[in-house]
Write an enzyme that holds these catalytic residues in place. Sequence first.
Site: not given
Ligand code: URA
Length: 242
Positions: A140, A234
């Site tokens: 989904t 991230d």
């Molecule tokens: N999660 C992350 O680690 N970085 C982002 O920019 C958005 C979500």
Amino acid sequence: SQSQPTPSQSVGPEYRPAHKKPTATVSTKLAHDNVHILPQTPQLIALLTMIRDKNTDRADFIFYSNRIIRLLVEEGLNHLPVVERSITTPLNTTYSGVKFEGKICGVSIMRAGESMEQGLRDCCRSVRIGKILIQRDEETSKPKLFYDKLPEDIADRWVLLLDPMLATGGSALMAVDVLRSRGVPEERILFLNLIASPEGATNFAEKYPKLRVITAFVDAGLDDKNYIVPGLGDFGDRFYTM
Ligand code: URA
């Protein structure tokens, strides 16, 4: 010349004339009473500058993130109720102070939220910590609850919900639904994050106006992959692997 600091101005916060002071981008303001942005102090901006920099290595990323996490936890704790407490100092003098009354726990949204657990433990010794795993459902492409482990008496506790990046807010809103289904009222949830997007923070503020969001910074927005911009990339990858 006029711009040369005089000897008495050469150290301390006034070491430069006003027109030569460094400037920096500070957090976007939001008109929601339940979104609390940490004071935009030079130290906080310097810490955020370190973790946003793509050339910062993993050890420094962890070190500077931990300093921000500590500030977030301390600010979160400021939202908990206190009662009066009088004590006697070693000078046999009374000091009328306060003490926290109530029970708390942390709940981390896996995996990145686990990076904030130590900061919470540093402030609250032997605090109970639960976990929630939410991932995108392949079929989904919506967030789906995969796993949770929460203190059985969580309904009696204040909950510090931990996730470093508040992007769309999809996972965190689902985590709040899980907490509410276990009897935690929204006004006893404090959601701590390092960087929020205006969209994510607004989603939270509108859906749960009594839940408090405590963030170090509200960024400009999201890109087409829902990464926060300018952001830091991230968070989980940078904290755990890079
Ligand atoms: N999660 C992350 O680690 N970085 C982002 O920019 C958005 C979500």
